[in-house]
Every structure is written in structure tokens, then in C-alpha cells.
Scaffold this active site. Sequence first.
Site, mmCIF file in Angstrom:
data_model
loop_
_atom_site.group_PDB
_atom_site.id
_atom_site.type_symbol
_atom_site.label_atom_id
_atom_site.label_comp_id
_atom_site.label_asym_id
_atom_site.label_seq_id
_atom_site.Cartn_x
_atom_site.Cartn_y
_atom_site.Cartn_z
ATOM 1 N N ARG A 1 0.833 -1.223 0.000
ATOM 2 C CA ARG A 1 0.000 0.000 0.000
ATOM 3 C C ARG A 1 0.862 1.266 0.000
ATOM 4 O O ARG A 1 0.560 2.260 0.685
ATOM 5 C CB ARG A 1 -0.929 0.039 1.222
ATOM 6 N N SER B 1 -10.619 1.360 3.781
ATOM 7 C CA SER B 1 -9.844 1.185 5.023
ATOM 8 C C SER B 1 -9.215 2.526 5.386
ATOM 9 O O SER B 1 -8.506 3.110 4.569
ATOM 10 C CB SER B 1 -8.714 0.176 4.808
ATOM 11 N N GLU C 1 -4.100 5.342 6.042
ATOM 12 C CA GLU C 1 -3.835 4.980 4.639
ATOM 13 C C GLU C 1 -4.388 6.083 3.739
ATOM 14 O O GLU C 1 -3.867 6.377 2.669
ATOM 15 C CB GLU C 1 -4.521 3.642 4.335
#
Length: 340
Positions: free
Chosen positions: A167, A239, A335
Site C-alpha cells: 500500500r 480502510s 492509509e
Amino acid sequence: MKSALSLERDVPLQPLNTFGVSGQIDQLLRVQSFAGFDRPELYDFLRDPACLVLGGGSNLLFVQPPRRAVRIEHRYQSVEREEGRFVWLRVGGGCPWPELVEECTQRGWFGLENLALIPGTAGAAPIQNIGAYGVELVEVLEAVVVRERATGAEVRLPASACGLGYRSSRFKTEWRGRYLIESIVLRLSREPRVKLNYAALAQALPDGEMATPRDAFEAVCRIRRSKLPDPAEVGSAGSFFQNPLVPASTAEALRRDWPDLVAYPQPDGRVKLAAGWLIDRCGLRGLRRGDAGTWPAQALVVVNYGGATGAQIWQLAQEIQAAVAARFGVCLEPEVQVWH
Ligand code: FAD
Ligand code: NAP
């Protein structure tokens, strides 16, 4: 024919971010074609470090609206090369990712199925090396075609130069704000192989060896629709936090206190903890503070039930960070990009 650039003033922010946060962007420059790249107004925007390059707004939380933004809406697909079983497909940065995945699966160009229904644009996909159900973009990404914001120079970066990790990428770290991603080049395969190493997907396709890429695509769509909020109905950016990567010794120590700890050893020796599990074990799944909350089916997804401001959502996120740090001694990093 559509003009290459269009400038709008006092633009409502709410339709431009999947959290559905309200506000107003003073100046929004829409880029419908890079034929207009030599136009001075685009340079004027891109050279301004306070100008946000915006895709689908599905990985952003606006605590403040940006004063200026450039929105990438340039959509095209062209086959660059075909060789053996592979097809190299160049995709304009503004192509909606979910449509691209569905189209490629239908055409028999495989490799993207597990990444079905991830919102946003093709141009944003390398930024955090999007991933889901055991597949990451890096597995199919050949190159990224960028424009340097300071000079307008076009550069074709091989995927191997982009530091694509879990990520993450150099676009998110040391190159932050340096490039605009004009297009990406994908290397897809005509071979109908499916990747079912992710437990939830394997369970959904019990006849694994017989499963086709179309089956995998449909299974991923079914699971996602059952577990995640539909951005058209409930605001979120998916998320909110990254799954933390911790030293193996930390995971071992945690497991002594929490025998059901969800943890996945990584090839580099570290251990990936499931952030959703950590939040859940703090008793915060389904939490609600006004219109900000955590999603009852997955605590990692912070949601806006309608009228939450970016500041209220950010406050809730910080409350979650503090609770997880206090209980587990683990630091959760967002994130989502938080725009102040
Ligand atoms: P934006 O949110 O518009 O931008 C994100 C960042 O990329 C910003 O920093 C922006 O400046 C930059 N950026 C965008 N476009 C460009 C460009 N052309 N050039 C340079 N910089 C650019 N992510 C996953 O990895 N896996 C998932 O499974 C997943 N599921 C999700 C589910 C839901 C319901 C939601 C809402 C989000 C999910 N996400 C997931 C997060 C998000 O969809 C991805 O990160 C997506 O790639 C963001 O694309 P975007 O176009 O919306 O980017
Ligand atoms: P889940 O299946 O409930 O699993 C919880 C976590 O465990 C996931 O985050 C996943 O890590 C990890 N995991 C599960 N099986 C694994 C395995 N075999 N090997 C390594 N790690 C494993 O997760 P979920 O929330 O429903 O999401 C399903 C998938 O969609 C995940 O891959 C997730 O990343 C992706 N997703 C991402 C977003 C986003 O915004 N980034 C939003 C929704 C869904 P990974 O996350 O590393 O896969």
C-alpha cells in the site's frame, strides 16, 4: 469535441470525494485531454504546491477543502503491444478503475479480477499500489507515464523504479507532489489463471481449480458488496488505516496476551497485523460519534453517515489511534491522505 481543459470556480466538494464531506473548491481545473498540456493555465496550477491533483476522491479526507485542484478526467485505452499470451494496455489516468477491471475481464485480458470494485481512477492506482484479495497492482504494472509538475516534462517510469510496496510507493513518499500520473501501462495475460490464496475468496469458490477469472471477479464483487459500504449510500474512503507491519517479536508478545491475534508473517520477517481486528478489540466496531462512525461489518472502515465534517471524521480517527496505541502499543498510520 470536448475542450482539453475546463476551469470552474466555487465548485462543491461533496460530489468529488467518497467520504461525502462538504465544502467548496475555489478553482477546479478539469483535464479531459493531455492535448492541452502545454496550456499555461495548467502549469500555473501544477506549479502551485498547494494545488491538489484529484482523481475519484476515494482515498482522501478533507479536513479543509483545497483552494485549487486539478482533476484528471482523461480516459482512453490503447493496446501498445501483444506478444505471446500477453497484452500491454495503456490506460488514461482518468479511467474509472472498476469499469476498467470489468472490461478487461470481459475481453479475456486477465490479472485484474481480484482488484474488482476498488473505487477511483487508473491514475491513482500506483500511488498506494492498490491491493485486495491477495493481489497488488505491482503484479500487472509495466510502467507509469508521468508529467513532472514543475517542468511539464513527460517521463515513462518502469514499474520497478516506482518503489511499489505494501500500500505504498515513491509517489506516496519521497516523490509526493512531484508528478502527475497521465497514464499507466498494464501487462495482462490471456491465460485464464485465477489467484485464490486469499481465504475469503477461496471459500467463496470451493471448486477452486475449475474457477475462471470471471468467477473470481464475480466472487470478489459479491464479497465486497456484502462487507463494505456502498459509496453511493454511505460515505467512506475504504480502510482508513494501514495494516501495521511490526517486528516478529512484537507480534509474539502480543499473542501471549491475545491468543486470537490476527497476524500474517511477511517475506521480510516482519508481521502484518489486521488493523480492523485491533480496532474491534478496543470495542470500537460500530462506534458512532454524531454522523462519524466505524462500519459495523469492518471496523477499519471509518464512515460518514451523512453530515459529518472532515474535522469530525479526523477527530474520530485520532480517537481510534489513541485507543489502539493504549491497548496494544501499536501505532496506526492513516492509509487515507488527510488534507488539512
Ligand atoms: P484520490 O482519492 O482522488 O487521490 C488519492 C491520492 O492520489 C491523492 O494523494 C491524489 O493527489 C493522488 N492522485 C490521484 N490521481 C492522481 C494522478 N493522476 N496523478 C498524481 N496523483 C494522483 N484501496 C485499495 O488499495 N484496495 C482496496 O480494496 C480499496 N477498497 C476501497 C473501498 C472503498 C469503499 C473505498 C471508498 C476506497 C477503497 N480503496 C481501496 C481506496 C481507494 O479506492 C484507492 O486508493 C484508489 O486508488 C484511489 O483512487 P482515486 O482516483 O479516488 O484517488
Ligand atoms: P478481511 O478479509 O477481513 O481480512 C482482514 C485483514 O487480514 C486484511 O486487511 C488482509 O490484509 C489480511 N488478510 C486476510 N487474509 C490474508 C492472507 N491470506 N494473507 C495475508 N493477509 C491476509 O479483509 P477485508 O476488510 O474484508 O478486505 C478484503 C480485501 O480487500 C483485503 O485485501 C483488503 O486490503 C481489501 N480492501 C481494502 C480497502 C482499502 O481501502 N485499502 C478497503 C476494503 C477492502 P490485506 O489488507 O493486506 O489484504
